[in-house]
Design a protein around this motif. Structure first.
Motif, PDB file in Angstrom:
ATOM      1  N   GLU A  89       0.682  -1.184   0.012  1.00 39.79           N
ATOM      2  CA  GLU A  89       0.291  -0.023  -0.094  1.00 39.79           C
ATOM      3  C   GLU A  89       0.887   1.355  -0.042  1.00 39.79           C
ATOM      4  N   LEU A  90       1.866   1.178   0.862  1.00 35.91           N
ATOM      5  CA  LEU A  90       2.937   2.373   0.836  1.00 35.91           C
ATOM      6  C   LEU A  90       3.476   2.634  -0.597  1.00 35.91           C
ATOM      7  N   LYS A  91       3.944   1.478  -1.290  1.00 35.13           N
ATOM      8  CA  LYS A  91       4.490   1.795  -2.364  1.00 35.13           C
ATOM      9  C   LYS A  91       3.806   2.428  -3.209  1.00 35.13           C
ATOM     10  N   ASP A  92       2.363   2.212  -3.283  1.00 29.02           N
ATOM     11  CA  ASP A  92       1.667   2.910  -4.337  1.00 29.02           C
ATOM     12  C   ASP A  92       1.449   4.285  -4.158  1.00 29.02           C
ATOM     13  N   ALA A  93       1.330   4.644  -2.867  1.00 28.98           N
ATOM     14  CA  ALA A  93       0.812   6.071  -2.021  1.00 28.98           C
ATOM     15  C   ALA A  93       2.452   6.850  -1.975  1.00 28.98           C
ATOM     16  N   LEU A  94       3.296   6.280  -1.769  1.00 25.66           N
ATOM     17  CA  LEU A  94       4.614   7.157  -1.328  1.00 25.66           C
ATOM     18  C   LEU A  94       5.914   7.313  -2.224  1.00 25.66           C
ATOM     19  N   VAL A  95       6.024   6.202  -3.139  1.00 24.72           N
ATOM     20  CA  VAL A  95       7.031   6.498  -4.108  1.00 24.72           C
ATOM     21  C   VAL A  95       6.908   7.520  -5.125  1.00 24.72           C
ATOM     22  N   GLY A  96       8.078   8.308  -4.891  1.00 24.25           N
ATOM     23  CA  GLY A  96       8.092   9.499  -5.860  1.00 24.25           C
ATOM     24  C   GLY A  96       7.740  10.720  -4.933  1.00 24.25           C
ATOM     25  N   GLY A  97       7.283  10.741  -3.542  1.00 23.53           N
ATOM     26  CA  GLY A  97       7.100  11.472  -2.626  1.00 23.53           C
ATOM     27  C   GLY A  97       8.765  12.037  -2.216  1.00 23.53           C
ATOM     28  N   LYS A  98       8.513  13.228  -1.393  1.00 18.89           N
ATOM     29  CA  LYS A  98       9.715  13.679  -0.937  1.00 18.89           C
ATOM     30  C   LYS A  98       9.533  14.204   0.511  1.00 18.89           C
ATOM     31  N   VAL A  99      10.434  13.755   1.316  1.00 15.25           N
ATOM     32  CA  VAL A  99      10.476  14.079   2.574  1.00 15.25           C
ATOM     33  C   VAL A  99      10.586  15.517   3.211  1.00 15.25           C
ATOM     34  N   ASN A 100       9.633  15.911   4.037  1.00 10.70           N
ATOM     35  CA  ASN A 100       9.734  17.120   4.306  1.00 10.70           C
ATOM     36  C   ASN A 100       9.827  17.687   5.787  1.00 10.70           C
ATOM     37  N   LYS A 101       9.301  16.441   6.456  1.00  9.72           N
ATOM     38  CA  LYS A 101       9.639  16.695   8.018  1.00  9.72           C
ATOM     39  C   LYS A 101      10.132  15.259   8.558  1.00  9.72           C
ATOM     40  N   VAL A 102      10.860  15.536   9.718  1.00 12.66           N
ATOM     41  CA  VAL A 102      11.097  14.191  10.516  1.00 12.66           C
ATOM     42  C   VAL A 102      10.988  14.517  11.952  1.00 12.66           C
ATOM     43  N   PHE A 103      10.374  13.612  12.678  1.00 11.88           N
ATOM     44  CA  PHE A 103      10.089  13.701  14.051  1.00 11.88           C
ATOM     45  C   PHE A 103      10.305  12.333  14.886  1.00 11.88           C
ATOM     46  N   GLU A 104      10.693  12.808  16.135  1.00 10.63           N
ATOM     47  CA  GLU A 104      10.968  11.581  17.105  1.00 10.63           C
ATOM     48  C   GLU A 104       9.999  11.795  18.359  1.00 10.63           C
ATOM     49  N   PRO A 105       8.710  11.621  18.372  1.00  5.98           N
ATOM     50  CA  PRO A 105       7.995  11.842  19.408  1.00  5.98           C
ATOM     51  C   PRO A 105       8.611  11.141  20.665  1.00  5.98           C
ATOM     52  N   ASN A 106       9.164   9.861  20.663  1.00  8.00           N
ATOM     53  CA  ASN A 106       9.723   9.349  21.659  1.00  8.00           C
ATOM     54  C   ASN A 106      10.688   8.191  21.292  1.00  8.00           C
ATOM     55  N   LYS A 107      11.329   7.626  22.150  1.00 11.00           N
ATOM     56  CA  LYS A 107      12.698   7.095  21.995  1.00 11.00           C
ATOM     57  C   LYS A 107      12.321   5.784  20.841  1.00 11.00           C
ATOM     58  N   ASN A 108      11.160   5.396  20.815  1.00  4.31           N
ATOM     59  CA  ASN A 108      10.824   4.007  19.914  1.00  4.31           C
ATOM     60  C   ASN A 108      10.187   4.381  18.622  1.00  4.31           C
ATOM     61  N   GLU A 109       9.934   5.740  18.509  1.00  3.79           N
ATOM     62  CA  GLU A 109       8.934   6.095  17.363  1.00  3.79           C
ATOM     63  C   GLU A 109       9.655   7.065  16.414  1.00  3.79           C
ATOM     64  N   ILE A 110       9.827   6.868  15.158  1.00  2.00           N
ATOM     65  CA  ILE A 110       9.935   7.959  14.146  1.00  2.00           C
ATOM     66  C   ILE A 110       8.918   8.219  13.242  1.00  2.00           C
ATOM     67  N   ILE A 111       8.705   9.492  12.912  1.00  2.00           N
ATOM     68  CA  ILE A 111       7.354   9.670  11.946  1.00  2.00           C
ATOM     69  C   ILE A 111       8.177  10.898  10.796  1.00  2.00           C
ATOM     70  N   LEU A 112       7.656  10.192   9.795  1.00  2.00           N
ATOM     71  CA  LEU A 112       8.551  10.897   8.467  1.00  2.00           C
ATOM     72  C   LEU A 112       7.048  11.637   7.770  1.00  2.00           C
ATOM     73  N   GLY A 113       7.226  12.946   7.697  1.00  2.00           N
ATOM     74  CA  GLY A 113       6.395  13.839   6.803  1.00  2.00           C
ATOM     75  C   GLY A 113       6.763  13.731   5.369  1.00  2.00           C
ATOM     76  N   ILE A 114       5.877  13.163   4.525  1.00  2.00           N
ATOM     77  CA  ILE A 114       6.147  12.978   3.072  1.00  2.00           C
ATOM     78  C   ILE A 114       4.995  13.709   2.227  1.00  2.00           C
ATOM     79  N   TYR A 115       5.621  14.286   1.230  1.00  2.00           N
ATOM     80  CA  TYR A 115       4.644  15.169   0.365  1.00  2.00           C
ATOM     81  C   TYR A 115       4.718  14.431  -1.024  1.00  2.00           C
ATOM     82  N   CYS A 116       3.562  13.899  -1.374  1.00  2.00           N
ATOM     83  CA  CYS A 116       3.626  13.128  -2.753  1.00  2.00           C
ATOM     84  C   CYS A 116       2.131  13.389  -3.280  1.00  2.00           C
ATOM     85  N   ASN A 117       2.247  13.555  -4.574  1.00  2.00           N
ATOM     86  CA  ASN A 117       1.076  13.791  -5.531  1.00  2.00           C
ATOM     87  C   ASN A 117       0.028  14.828  -4.974  1.00  2.00           C
ATOM     88  N   GLY A 118       0.639  15.861  -4.381  1.00  2.00           N
ATOM     89  CA  GLY A 118      -0.265  16.961  -3.859  1.00  2.00           C
ATOM     90  C   GLY A 118      -0.879  16.677  -2.627  1.00  2.00           C
TER      91      GLY A 118
END
Length: 606
Positions: free
Chosen positions: A14-43
């Motif tokens: 599912e991620l392959k269809d939605a995110l490939v070609g997208g660009k990373v514009n945010k990176v967060f680490e809410p806690n020591k066990n979690e990473i969140i990537l903000g990705i802009y893809c297809n508007g």
């Protein structure tokens, strides 16, 4: 269901269809066990949540906000350096392995095109997030592992990345005959997960239910059907022929859509996930515009991602609430233990005071009979008439090392001491009893609390009470700051509509005080269970006459919001609010009332 290889592959496709070609514009680490990537893809803006928590390890798109620390951790800063502005060129996993590879391309400081790779290992307590360069060398990882920490490989900067050792078979490469040959005299739910990678026991048990196959008593045809079903699900991952559904309130599984419809005996229907993709960070939200929202078709293509987002978000909130509640309960029980010990000591002193009058009588009898007692006599006791008991003889112990007159003074001194003690400890016991009663009210509140917000209100109440000043500790969960001088209209008591009247029910002592002392007017009616721990209930009358059936309904609700909710024939007192008073300096939630009437009702909620 564990986040196994089947779920991992479904999410990846599912991620392959939605995110490939997208660009990373945010990176967060809410806690020591979690990473969140903000990705802009297809508007559209997406938030990819990567968690390596041993209990909730996963990878999925999220639409739920999470608090962001003020100072970004080191690994978060490193990912921002290498990945912000990078374009995703590929997302893949090897069959049912729980290892996901995300490939990036970006320009470095010299404007050269470079390739990076993010490896997400989702393997329970061994989960990790690892950043590699184009030569497969580790730049850094969220967790550092080496042979000294009982790791089978080194996950350290400047080391070459090596895949975890594979100790199970790949079902994607196994034919039917080989699969059947592995089925021995054991439970299928044990054989398959123990021999094949990426298949969890929960998935097999649910599959056996759908196919109506016994876990222990199975035939050749059953094994063949099971093999074809598993292969069919694997072959259809990434399509709408498979669904992620709830198995029960605490579990989920992936099923074949056609077989699942036959299994539940009715058409499967679900409202399409029509969510706006938002950033997980409250302080820096980036929300897609209305015309950029995912279409229902695209949302259905991300069904598993959004399902897992909802499932794990609810699970984590429940865990936070439980942990928060347990921490507060531990604090209250510690204070309760201290007060209980204090009451036991008081009771021991009160028991000693039971002989107080005896010592006074001894002193008076000795004093009145001094003329008959030989001061030079050296005896352990004397027998004299007790004029308090029809002149019956009484034996009075004596200290033969001192004279009888000093023995009398000694008894009078002991009497006066116990008299003063009785006065003091009686007051202490009254105060301690009130404190015990208050602590029991806090425990009742905690038992009824269902959300973090309710627990925060109780936490504020605890922090303001001197009973907890020596045991107050910060809880181990992250929570929003609560203003201790909370504005009254911020309280949110439970409300009921009873025959066009509004009934307010307090959820804790603070709310009880608020609705009783601030919200209530003289003509309003106040309800509370008689001599039973419960919530204060206030019926806003608005100057109208309240009929008997309305009063009975309110009493039933008051009984429901009490410790007697599972009982029958519960006594509930009610009176006008003008007859309810809060004594000065009393504990939160404590009031006295007069001119009340009592109803015996069955606990009931509208």
């Amino acid at each position: 269901m564990a986040f196994d290889g089947i779920v991992t592959r479904q999410v990846v496709l599912e991620l392959k269809d939605a995110l490939v070609g997208g660009k990373v514009n945010k990176v967060f680490e809410p806690n020591k066990n979690e990473i969140i990537l903000g990705i802009y893809c297809n508007g559209k803006n997406y938030a990819l949540d990567i968690s390596i928590s041993s209990n909730n390890y996963r990878m999925n798109l999220t639409t739920n906000s999470k608090p962001n620390p003020l100072n970004a951790p080191n690994f978060c800063m490193l990912l921002r350096k290498h990945l912000v502005g990078a374009r995703i060129t590929g997302i893949y996993s090897n069959c049912l392995e729980r290892i996901v590879f995300i490939e990036f391309e970006a320009y470095n400081e010299l404007n050269d095109l470079v390739h990076k790779k993010l490896v997400i290992e989702l393997m329970g307590k061994h989960s990790n997030v690892i950043l590699l360069n184009d030569k497969n060398i580790i730049i850094d990882s969220l967790r550092h592992l080496d042979s000294f920490s009982n790791s089978c490989r080194d996950i350290l900067p400047a080391h070459e990345y090596v895949n975890p050792p594979a100790d199970k078979l790949d079902i994607c490469k196994i034919c039917l005959e080989d699969f059947i040959s592995l089925m021995k005299n054991d439970k299928l739910s044990n054989i398959i997960p123990n021999n094949f990678s990426g298949i969890s026991k929960t998935f097999i048990l649910n599959t056996l239910d759908v196919l109506k196959i016994s876990d222990t008593d199975y035939s050749y045809e059953n094994i063949t059907e099971l093999y074809k079903y598993i292969k069919d699900i694997i072959d259809n991952l990434g399509t709408d022929n498979v669904l992620t559904v709830y198995k029960n309130d605490k579990d989920y599984t992936i099923v074949n859509k056609v077989s699942y419809i036959d299994y539940i005996g009715r058409p499967f229907s679900s409202d399409p996930y029509n969510k706006t993709i938002i950033s997980p960070i409250q302080s820096e939200q980036f929300v897609a515009n209305a015309d950029e929202q995912c279409s229902p078709l695209q949302d259905n293509m991300l069904q598993t991602n959004f399902f897992l987002d909802d499932f794990y978000n609810k699970k984590e909130k429940d865990e936070i609430t439980i942990n928060y509640k347990n921490n507060l309960l531990k604090l209250v029980l510690s204070a309760l233990k201290k007060i209980t010990k204090k009451v036991n000591n008081i009771n021991m002193k009160l028991k000693e005071c039971e002989n107080m009058e005896t010592y006074r009588i001894y002193g008076e009898l000795i004093t009145s009979n001094l003329y008959r007692i030989n001061n030079n006599i050296n005896v352990d006791y004397i027998e004299i008439e007790n004029y308090y008991d029809n002149n019956n003889l009484i034996k009075i112990p004596l200290d033969k090392s001192i004279s009888p007159s000093y023995n009398a003074k000694k008894y009078f001194k002991k009497y006066n001491k116990l008299k003063n003690t009785l006065e003091i400890v009686s007051n202490q016991k009254a105060d301690a009893t009130k404190e015990l009663d208050y602590l029991e009210s806090i425990i009742y509140e905690l038992e009824g609390a269902t959300s973090t917000l309710e627990l925060e209100e109780i936490d504020v109440e605890i922090s303001e009470n001197v009973l907890f000043k020596n045991t107050q500790k910060n809880s181990n969960v992250k929570k929003n700051k609560v203003n201790k001088r909370k504005v009254h209209n911020e309280y949110e008591p439970i409300t009921y509509n009873v025959d066009s009247f509004t009934l307010y029910v307090g959820k804790n002592n603070k709310q009880n005080d608020y609705i009783t002392t601030k919200l209530g007017k003289n003509e309003d009616l106040w309800f509370h269970t008689k001599d039973i721990r419960g919530s204060h209930c206030l019926l806003k009358c608005n100057g109208e006459t309240v009929k008997e059936h309305t009063i009975i309904a309110c009493a039933e609700i008051a009984a429901f919001h009490s410790k007697a909710k599972l009982s029958s024939n519960v006594p509930v007192d009610y009176c006008f609010i003008k007859n309810v008073k809060k004594p000065s300096g009393s504990k939160p939630g404590m009031v006295i009332y007069t001119n009340n009437k009592t109803l015996y009702v069955e606990p009931k909620e509208i």
